[in-house]
Design a protein around this motif. Structure first.
Motif, short mmCIF file in Angstrom:
data_model
loop_
_atom_site.label_atom_id
_atom_site.label_comp_id
_atom_site.label_asym_id
_atom_site.label_seq_id
_atom_site.Cartn_x
_atom_site.Cartn_y
_atom_site.Cartn_z
N TYR A 325 17.28 -16.19 -25.93
CA TYR A 325 16.84 -15.54 -27.13
C TYR A 325 16.93 -16.65 -28.25
O TYR A 325 17.67 -17.53 -28.19
CB TYR A 325 17.83 -14.55 -27.46
CG TYR A 325 18.04 -13.27 -26.66
CD1 TYR A 325 16.89 -12.47 -26.37
CD2 TYR A 325 18.97 -13.19 -25.78
CE1 TYR A 325 17.04 -11.51 -25.30
CE2 TYR A 325 19.17 -12.26 -24.78
CZ TYR A 325 18.30 -11.45 -24.73
OH TYR A 325 18.30 -10.37 -23.55
N LYS A 470 12.99 -15.30 -22.64
CA LYS A 470 12.50 -14.01 -22.75
C LYS A 470 11.09 -13.58 -23.67
O LYS A 470 11.39 -13.96 -24.92
CB LYS A 470 13.61 -12.73 -22.76
CG LYS A 470 14.69 -12.88 -21.83
CD LYS A 470 15.56 -11.63 -22.11
CE LYS A 470 16.50 -11.68 -20.80
NZ LYS A 470 15.98 -11.31 -19.48
N ASP A 471 10.11 -13.38 -22.90
CA ASP A 471 9.05 -13.21 -23.64
C ASP A 471 8.99 -11.91 -24.48
O ASP A 471 9.30 -10.75 -23.99
CB ASP A 471 7.70 -13.30 -22.88
CG ASP A 471 6.48 -13.68 -23.61
OD1 ASP A 471 6.37 -13.43 -24.94
OD2 ASP A 471 5.37 -13.94 -23.03
N THR A 472 8.40 -11.78 -25.71
CA THR A 472 8.39 -10.65 -26.47
C THR A 472 7.10 -9.88 -26.32
O THR A 472 7.10 -8.73 -26.75
CB THR A 472 8.62 -10.94 -27.94
OG1 THR A 472 7.60 -12.11 -28.48
CG2 THR A 472 10.10 -11.45 -28.25
N THR A 474 4.29 -10.12 -28.04
CA THR A 474 3.69 -9.64 -29.10
C THR A 474 2.73 -10.67 -29.38
O THR A 474 2.59 -11.96 -28.97
CB THR A 474 5.01 -9.58 -30.23
OG1 THR A 474 5.57 -10.79 -30.32
CG2 THR A 474 6.08 -8.51 -29.66
N PRO A 479 8.05 -17.08 -28.08
CA PRO A 479 9.15 -17.17 -28.44
C PRO A 479 9.91 -18.99 -28.12
O PRO A 479 10.83 -19.21 -29.09
CB PRO A 479 10.07 -16.35 -27.50
CG PRO A 479 9.12 -15.40 -27.20
CD PRO A 479 7.62 -15.93 -27.29
#
Length: 511
Positions: A325, A470-472, A474, A479
């Motif tokens: 993150y 971790k891919d969002t 969106t 990220p």
């Protein structure tokens, strides 16, 4: 420039949520030339599918009707079959000698389960190596004839995989000298596994029974101060793992040490030191990992204590470590992972161990330079091409966007479209990266400046590859862009000197 000792192929660089790109790496010694049992897989969230995808992008048919790989991370491999699928099956069965599992979460294990039926009896069982706690979880909760058939050679299983229970910290019965404690991973490579923490859970591994049990169950002695499970963290009532410091009361923040809460046990993960037999060079590949500052059982410092002298000696070339993150995530919702501020804090500990490993004379000179106000610019020559510090003179990390060596015929390496100045090419190994690399045979005018300016930096020339982002899913930037920005800025402020890169799926990295 030293020759690369390792090639790492990134089959799965992310921590989800897409299932086709979760953690999976292939590692080989460059001395083995794609021979049988010459590759080790580290984690297997993505395995066979990643090999097929990567081969499909680079395989072609020559004039004799044979399949060849002219570029990409599998360049130089002599293919046995025509299609990417058939060749991937061959690689899985014969070229990959073993699979190292850092911990048994599905994003590091699911590919292995799905792929294992491909193993053929004529090749013998596939070795799956991990700490005993991870083997226990796989044996009792996955390959158990309920979640998945028992494909192991234990308890009357099909015999397609064999478990290798690793000794935490290395097995002193194996190896000599600097290789003491390391066990065979594949031809040309040996490995040693250290335990790290990946948050907390209410499942504890019992070494005597070889099984996991709920903390507070009848298996363990009752504790009079332990509160009933229903009163614990009501917002997290499913018993899953959670990393951050929370009190037993409705998830409120705690001020006391979290280690005093006996209702939680550590989720065990691993850091694999992988050593090349020919050169003695090493890399470290981490599983999921949380910062020592919030851990029930801080374990990272021990890894850094071992790694520091290796960096000082020039034998440890790079690490692959998660940073799931960006820094907008607070400690209470890290869930056993790292973000930039915590990764930088961990690397500061590593930098201290590097300083301590250097001679007193070198440490004294370094301390004086650390008092300078100037900080080297991010525009200086990439550490992949220049090793400014004496203690890193033996170390060299090379990466191409498609995994080919610098002198490869890969169209993306040295192509005129990538040249930005006389004698220089762009390094495009990850999104947004515009570091400048000297072209083969060229000399950088900034080398002397890099040597004088960066000698103060304990991790100058050391490369950190960021995985498990971790891919969002969106709109907007990936990220990784913000994570890289935060890491590079904080590293500069901390005067560490290391360089950060986010590898792409299907990328081959030469180290």
């Amino acid at each position: 420039m030293d020759q690369a000792a390792f090639q790492v192929i990134v089959l799965g660089p992310t921590g989800g949520p897409k299932e086709d790109a979760v953690t999976g790496l292939l590692v080989r010694s460059t001395s083995t030339e794609w021979s049988k049992s010459s590759v080790v897989a580290v984690d297997a969230g993505t395995l066979l599918a990643g090999i097929i995808r990567t081969l499909s992008e680079h395989i072609s048919i020559d004039n004799n009707g044979k399949a060849v790989v002219k570029d990409g991370p599998f360049v130089g491999m002599k293919l046995r079959h025509i299609t990417a699928q058939a060749n991937a099956a061959y690689i899985f069965r014969e070229v990959i000698a073993s699979v190292l599992i850092t911990h048994p979460h599905l994003d590091h294990l699911s590919g292995l389960a799905i792929n294992t039926p491909l193993v053929e009896a004529s090749n013998g069982p596939k070795t799956v190596a991990a700490l005993p706690s991870a083997i226990s979880a796989m044996k009792n909760h996955m390959f158990n004839d309920v979640i998945w058939p028992n494909l192991s050679d234990e308890d009357g299983g099909a015999g397609l995989i064999t478990y290798q229970r690793l000794v935490e910290g290395g097995n002193p019965r194996f190896g000599r000298g600097e290789s003491r404690g390391y066990v065979r991973a594949c031809d040309g490579l040996v490995t040693k596994c250290l335990s790290v923490s990946h948050g907390r859970c209410r499942q504890q591994f019992n070494a005597e029974t070889g099984r996991h049990h709920r903390v507070g169950s009848s298996v363990f002695a009752a504790d009079s101060v332990v509160m009933p499970a229903r009163t614990l963290s009501l917002d997290h009532g499913d018993g899953s793992f959670y990393s951050p410091a929370r009190s037993p009361h409705l998830g409120a923040s705690v001020t006391a040490s979290p280690a005093k809460d006996n209702n939680w046990a550590v989720v065990e993960s691993s850091a694999f030191f992988i050593r090349d037999d020919v050169t003695g060079s090493e890399i470290i590949i981490f599983g999921d990992i949380e910062p020592d500052s919030v851990s029930l059982e801080p374990r990272n410092k021990r890894v850094w204590e071992i790694a520091g002298p290796k960096i000082a000696a020039g034998t440890l070339r790079a690490i692959f470590i998660e940073c799931s993150y960006n820094d907008s995530v607070d400690d209470e919702t890290l869930y056993g992972h790292l973000c930039p501020r915590h990764l930088i804090a961990e690397l500061k500990v590593l930098a201290t161990k590097v300083d301590e490993a250097q001679s007193p004379h070198t440490r004294g000179r370094s301390s004086k330079r650390k008092r300078k106000d100037s900080v080297p610019s991010h525009d200086q020559v990439s550490p992949r091409s220049v090793r400014p510090l004496a203690h890193l003179a033996k170390s060299n990390t090379m990466s191409s966007p498609r995994g080919a060596p610098a002198n490869s015929s890969d169209a993306n390496v040295g192509d005129s479209s990538d040249k930005i100045a006389d004698g220089y090419t762009k390094n495009i190994s990850e999104p947004g990266n515009i570091d400048v690399l000297p072209a083969a045979g060229s000399k950088s005018n900034n080398t002397d400046a890099a040597v004088s300016d960066s000698e103060q930096l304990p991790l100058a020339g050391f490369t950190v590859y960021i995985i498990h982002i971790k891919d969002t899913l969106t709109d907007g930037p990936h990220p990784s862009e913000r994570i890289l920005q935060e890491l590079r800025q904080q590293s500069e402020e901390a005067k560490l000197g290391c360089k950060f890169f986010v590898p792409k799926q299907g990328e081959g990295i030469w180290i």
